[in-house]
Design a protein around this motif. Structure first.
Motif: not given
Length: 519
Positions: A248, A251, A287, A383, A385, A448
């Motif tokens: 979680n 990404y 993300k 989105n 986030d 990432n």
């Protein structure tokens, strides 16, 4: 006696590596051993060298083996070439012809010491020597095969060793040239034909068994076998268990079908228990945002941001964002991380450009001309986030943070910016920009995940080492599934090292495999 694996007494690892429900799907030979019956291939092919995987290491090995006179067959799991190389940006080298032309000095020995120290010497120094000392010649080999480089840089790292691929396709440009060379040399590449097991004859690797799209099996008999399936970054269960990674908080930018097949096959074939796993988390991000989108820099990678954690506390100098892997370590050590900017910071990035960028995707100096439009588009798309408000208290409410505490953190930070001195964490004064102009923006910052490293123990000839700590005859491994190159952190102090390891081990494995097959 010929078998397709030795899996029964190793099921504990296989369940962890592939998930209990997935063992049968990923390891056909597990079914065969459990039923005490061999899989009957519908088709049998013959080659000198058979390779599992058509990414950078697999294609390099194929070209090298074919140039040494071997008949080569490559088994590729996907319907396309490239593997994780699709996202590669450049390759490490020290003392290359390009560096010499640019006046860049770099002694491989001193660079290796820096890498070893970064990794606290939790690496195989002999394997690293082979990569570094041959890196300049490997660049010339790539150039001879048509690969072009735009520059040599140190983006995200400490040393100018990163030979950045030319053009917009980055790593796929490399793959295209290697594929062209392979075709010219007569290499046969079979798509949607994942290798599922090493064929073993009296303890010697003698081929690969692969599944086909129609449910049947193909066996390629060859005196030399190379595993180059690219690690396990698409296998969440392995990432969580062996890298302690909270999915979680990352990404994944890589390929889902890279799931540890080569590591499993080497283990089943009698290799040492896989070890030294490293999840290559490189650079912070938001993300759902592409690497080329300017939000990646403005929302997660520029030191002008203010970072707080789940407790609404500032916890580090945001300068850490400049070193991609240290930044991800720092972020992942918190339960959550959020960044904040104001309109002034975004305007500076829009009109003055990104100072550090995001690798080759957003190079330093790029004007983030569409940053406000990009943010509005992401907000309109829902989105979860990305946040926007006219006060920090409103932002905190949206983000589940303590409004009063965030307001105080911002006030303390702004005072430091006005004074030009960060007493808390010593942030570079050039990155101290007070957040005073509404609207204000907040972002949930994660890491990432590009690929993994580690798993298969090999020697300097890329031979897979057995549980008895001897080379398994006929069995080689190349690329990211080989261990010994990284400790707990991907060493971006030498940027481009993943690609360099893939090219170096691919060439060694290909040459040694051809030599053995043709002896």
């Amino acid at each position: 006696m010929t078998t397709t694996c030795n899996a029964m007494n190793r099921r504990a690892f296989l369940k962890a590596a592939t998930g209990t429900a997935a063992v049968a799907a990923l390891g056909t030979t597990v079914i065969a051993q459990a039923d005490e019956a061999a899989v009957e291939p519908a088709e049998i092919l013959e080659a000198d060298v058979v390779i599992a995987g058509a990414g950078a290491s697999g294609l390099t090995a194929a070209v090298e083996a074919a140039e040494n006179g071997a008949r080569v067959i490559v088994l590729e799991k996907a319907a396309r070439l490239g593997g994780s190389c699709q996202f590669a940006e450049g390759v490490f080298a020290a003392g290359s012809s390009i560096q010499k032309e640019m006046g860049i000095e770099g002694d491989p020995k001193s660079l290796l010491v820096a890498e070893y120290e970064f990794q606290n010497y939790k690496v195989n120094t002999k394997l690293w020597e082979q990569v570094a000392f041959n890196s300049a010649e490997n660049i010339d080999w790539l150039i001879a095969h048509g690969v072009e480089f735009a520059t040599v840089a140190a983006t995200g790292g400490e040393f100018a060793t990163w030979h950045v691929y030319a053009g917009d396709n980055h790593g796929m440009m490399l793959i295209d040239h290697l594929n062209a060379a392979a075709e010219e040399l007569g290499v046969q590449i079979l798509f949607e034909s994942p290798a599922v097991s090493v064929v073993m004859t009296d303890g010697v690797a003698t081929g690969l068994l692969a599944s086909k799209a129609d449910g049947s099996y193909l066996q390629v008999n060859a005196p030399s076998v190379i595993l180059a399936t690219g690690g396990f970054a698409g296998n969440n269960e392995m990432l969580e268990q062996y890298c302690n990674l909270d999915m979680n908080r990352v990404y994944f930018r890589g390929i889902n079908d890279i799931s540890g097949d080569g590591i499993r096959m080497a283990f089943e074939a009698g290799g040492l228990e896989p070890s030294n796993f490293t999840a290559c988390t490189i650079g912070t991000t938001v993300k759902g945002i592409p690497l080329t989108n300017h939000i990646t820099v403005a929302g997660a990678m520029d030191p002008m941001q203010l970072w707080v954690n789940q407790d609404t506390e500032r916890f580090v100098s945001e300068d850490v964002a400049k070193h991609y892997t240290r930044a991800t370590n720092c972020v992942l050590m918190q339960d959550e991380v959020y960044s904040f900017v104001d309109t002034t910071v975004l305007t500076k990035l829009q009109t003055e450009g990104a100072r550090f960028g995001a690798g080759a995707y957003v190079v330093p100096g790029t004007l983030l001309e569409h940053i406000f439009d990009d943010i509005e588009e992401a907000l309109a798309d829902g989105n979860p986030d990305i946040y926007k408000a006219d006060t920090f208290e409103e932002l905190a409410e949206q983000m589940g943070l303590d409004p009063a505490k965030l307001a105080q953190v911002v006030a303390t930070y702004n005072a430091a910016c006005e004074a030009g001195v960060d007493e808390e964490y010593g942030k570079d004064p050039s990155s101290l920009v007070a957040l005073t102009e509404p609207p204000f923006y907040g972002f949930r910052v994660i890491a990432n995940l590009m690929n993994t490293m580690g798993g298969i123990r090999t020697d300097i000839d890329c031979r897979v080492i057995s549980a008895e700590r001897k080379p398994i005859e006929g069995l080689y491994a190349a690329g990211m599934e080989c261990n010994g190159y990284a400790g707990e952190t991907y060493g971006i102090s030498l940027p481009g090292s993943d690609q360099s390891i893939a090219i170096a081990t691919g060439r060694v494995a290909g040459a040694r495999a051809a030599l053995r097959a043709l002896a």
